[in-house]
Design a protein around this motif. Structure first.
Motif, PDB file in Angstrom:
ATOM      1  N   ARG A   5      -5.879   8.071 -15.657  1.00  0.00           N
ATOM      2  CA  ARG A   5      -4.471   7.881 -16.062  1.00  0.00           C
ATOM      3  C   ARG A   5      -3.540   7.698 -14.873  1.00  0.00           C
ATOM      4  NH1 ARG A   5      -1.345  11.435 -18.524  1.00  0.00           N
ATOM      5  NH2 ARG A   5      -2.168  13.140 -17.263  1.00  0.00           N
ATOM      6  N   LYS A   6      -3.935   8.262 -13.742  1.00  0.00           N
ATOM      7  CA  LYS A   6      -3.009   8.277 -12.598  1.00  0.00           C
ATOM      8  C   LYS A   6      -3.599   7.539 -11.403  1.00  0.00           C
ATOM      9  CE  LYS A   6      -1.275  12.822 -13.945  1.00  0.00           C
ATOM     10  NZ  LYS A   6      -1.257  14.242 -13.589  1.00  0.00           N
ATOM     11  N   ALA A   7      -2.720   6.954 -10.613  1.00  0.00           N
ATOM     12  CA  ALA A   7      -3.172   6.283  -9.385  1.00  0.00           C
ATOM     13  C   ALA A   7      -2.302   6.719  -8.221  1.00  0.00           C
ATOM     14  CB  ALA A   7      -3.079   4.773  -9.545  1.00  0.00           C
ATOM     15  N   VAL A   8      -2.934   6.848  -7.069  1.00  0.00           N
ATOM     16  CA  VAL A   8      -2.214   7.184  -5.839  1.00  0.00           C
ATOM     17  C   VAL A   8      -2.107   5.919  -4.992  1.00  0.00           C
ATOM     18  CG1 VAL A   8      -2.197   8.608  -3.753  1.00  0.00           C
ATOM     19  CG2 VAL A   8      -3.147   9.524  -5.884  1.00  0.00           C
ATOM     20  N   LEU A   9      -0.889   5.606  -4.566  1.00  0.00           N
ATOM     21  CA  LEU A   9      -0.669   4.484  -3.650  1.00  0.00           C
ATOM     22  C   LEU A   9      -0.109   5.039  -2.333  1.00  0.00           C
ATOM     23  CD1 LEU A   9      -0.979   2.913  -6.338  1.00  0.00           C
ATOM     24  CD2 LEU A   9       0.814   1.389  -5.546  1.00  0.00           C
ATOM     25  N   PRO A  10      -0.928   5.115  -1.292  1.00  0.00           N
ATOM     26  CA  PRO A  10      -0.426   5.630  -0.012  1.00  0.00           C
ATOM     27  C   PRO A  10       0.420   4.570   0.690  1.00  0.00           C
ATOM     28  CG  PRO A  10      -2.774   5.121   0.144  1.00  0.00           C
ATOM     29  CD  PRO A  10      -2.352   4.762  -1.238  1.00  0.00           C
ATOM     30  N   VAL A  11       1.714   4.839   0.826  1.00  0.00           N
ATOM     31  CA  VAL A  11       2.622   3.834   1.401  1.00  0.00           C
ATOM     32  C   VAL A  11       3.389   4.397   2.608  1.00  0.00           C
ATOM     33  CG1 VAL A  11       2.885   2.513  -0.725  1.00  0.00           C
ATOM     34  CG2 VAL A  11       4.427   4.419  -0.320  1.00  0.00           C
ATOM     35  N   ALA A  12       2.774   5.368   3.290  1.00  0.00           N
ATOM     36  CA  ALA A  12       3.484   5.989   4.407  1.00  0.00           C
ATOM     37  C   ALA A  12       3.212   5.288   5.738  1.00  0.00           C
ATOM     38  CB  ALA A  12       3.101   7.464   4.504  1.00  0.00           C
ATOM     39  N   GLY A  13       2.227   4.385   5.766  1.00  0.00           N
ATOM     40  CA  GLY A  13       1.798   3.753   7.030  1.00  0.00           C
ATOM     41  C   GLY A  13       2.939   3.038   7.747  1.00  0.00           C
ATOM     42  N   LEU A  14       2.861   2.982   9.059  1.00  0.00           N
ATOM     43  CA  LEU A  14       3.961   2.442   9.871  1.00  0.00           C
ATOM     44  C   LEU A  14       3.959   0.922   9.968  1.00  0.00           C
ATOM     45  CD1 LEU A  14       3.880   5.055  12.783  1.00  0.00           C
ATOM     46  CD2 LEU A  14       5.461   4.957  10.841  1.00  0.00           C
ATOM     47  N   GLY A  15       2.857   0.293   9.646  1.00  0.00           N
ATOM     48  CA  GLY A  15       2.815  -1.174   9.697  1.00  0.00           C
ATOM     49  C   GLY A  15       2.868  -1.723  11.102  1.00  0.00           C
ATOM     50  N   THR A  16       2.227  -1.021  12.035  1.00  0.00           N
ATOM     51  CA  THR A  16       2.349  -1.418  13.448  1.00  0.00           C
ATOM     52  C   THR A  16       1.719  -2.787  13.748  1.00  0.00           C
ATOM     53  OG1 THR A  16       0.412  -0.052  13.851  1.00  0.00           O
ATOM     54  CG2 THR A  16       2.517   0.888  14.467  1.00  0.00           C
ATOM     55  N   ARG A  17       0.791  -3.209  12.883  1.00  0.00           N
ATOM     56  CA  ARG A  17       0.134  -4.495  13.178  1.00  0.00           C
ATOM     57  C   ARG A  17       1.002  -5.698  12.807  1.00  0.00           C
ATOM     58  NH1 ARG A  17      -5.473  -4.134  10.311  1.00  0.00           N
ATOM     59  NH2 ARG A  17      -4.247  -2.937   8.834  1.00  0.00           N
TER      60      ARG A  17
END
Ligand code: G1P
Length: 292
Positions: A5-17
């Motif tokens: 029922r639930k999904a985790v979306l990790p969106v904390a990354g800095l996007g350094t690339r």
């Protein structure tokens, strides 16, 4: 068998690339054609029957929360100007009230730690993880394909795909022991192996179905590759006690966390849009001819 029922979306990354594009804008908000990357991933989750999305965010990621909220002034403006199509588009992607949660990962300690930050909201049920760097173009969404396999087999499932040997040190890689159709059984998995030491060239693609026991393993986990708490290491341990499958999904993935993967995604998703495809093809061909 409990439903996913639930999904985790990790969106904390800095996007350094992809700096400096991501200095102010979260990398998940970069557009592919006319939609932010994150919206494609949320759609994939919803198509797989996910009812609640947990975003694991960090500082400077407020735009993501705003994107999934009602934009009252903008919508009023569109209504007044009779821009019905744009309005309908916005409303179609607005989550049902109460179906999203946001939790902060306070320090960039790794993907495993980010997922662990969602433990209280997930509770004691199996859940999905979708890495928003990865867009997957497929007839049936990748997570929906995995949910079908889950209904058949249960346990834990990760999506995998073949990669060239020279790329194995950028990904998690599985150690398969047997294969039945598109499903592998494994004896282990390793995060970012040095080239030449990899157990296979099957990379972990960024879509997971996991049992809640993963949280207990993440709780006291040592750091791994890159000095970070790795989800792959916890899964490698979970595999010792629970059924675990790797699934070769049908479709094509794009790693939007790097410049060329992002460019590739943009081209493919533009060409997949019927109203843009013909003009996009001309533009791409022109660019090639003029830059030979
Ligand atoms: C993460 C995972 C890795 C996986 C990859 C997919 O790595 O740790 O196992 O193969 O995503 O894109 P990252 O891209 O965060 O370095």
């Amino acid at each position: 068998m409990k439903k996913i029922r639930k999904a985790v979306l990790p969106v904390a990354g800095l996007g350094t690339r992809v700096l400096p594009a991501t200095k102010v804008i979260p990398k998940e908000m970069l557009p592919v054609v006319d939609r932010p990357i994150i919206e494609y991933v949320v759609d994939e989750a919803r198509q797989a029957g996910i009812e609640h999305i947990v975003f694991v965010t960090g500082r400077g990621k407020g735009a993501i929360e705003d994107h999934f909220d009602q934009a009252f002034e903008l919508e009023t403006n569109l209504r007044q100007k009779d821009k019905q199509q744009a309005l309908a588009e916005l409303q179609a992607h607005l989550p049902v009230a109460g179906s999203t949660s946001f939790v902060r990962q306070q320090a960039p300690l790794g993907l495993g730690h980010a997922i662990w930050c969602a433990r209280d909201i997930i509770g004691d049920e199996p859940f999905a993880v979708l890495l928003p760097d990865v867009l997957i173009q497929a007839e049936q969404g990748c997570l929906a394909q995995m949910v079908e396999i889950y209904h058949d087999k249960g346990g834990n499932i990760i999506a995998v795909d073949e990669i060239p040997e020279l790329d194995v040190d950028k990904y998690g890689v599985i150690d398969p022991v047997s294969q039945e159709g598109n499903v592998y059984k494994m004896r282990g998995m390793v995060e970012k192996p040095a080239i030449g030491t990899q157990p296979s060239c099957l990379k972990i693609t960024g879509r997971y179905i996991l049992q809640p026991e993963i949280f207990g393993l993440l709780e006291n986990q040592q750091t791994g590759a890159g000095g970070e708490i790795q989800l792959t290491d916890a899964m490698d341990r979970l595999m010792q006690t629970q059924a675990f499958y790797a699934y070769q999904y049908q479709g094509t993935d794009f790693d939007c966390g790097n410049k060329l993967g992002y460019l590739r995604a943009f081209a493919h998703f533009a060409l997949a849009r019927p109203e843009l495809a013909q003009a996009a093809r001309v533009i791409l061909q022109d660019a090639l001819t003029q830059n030979q």
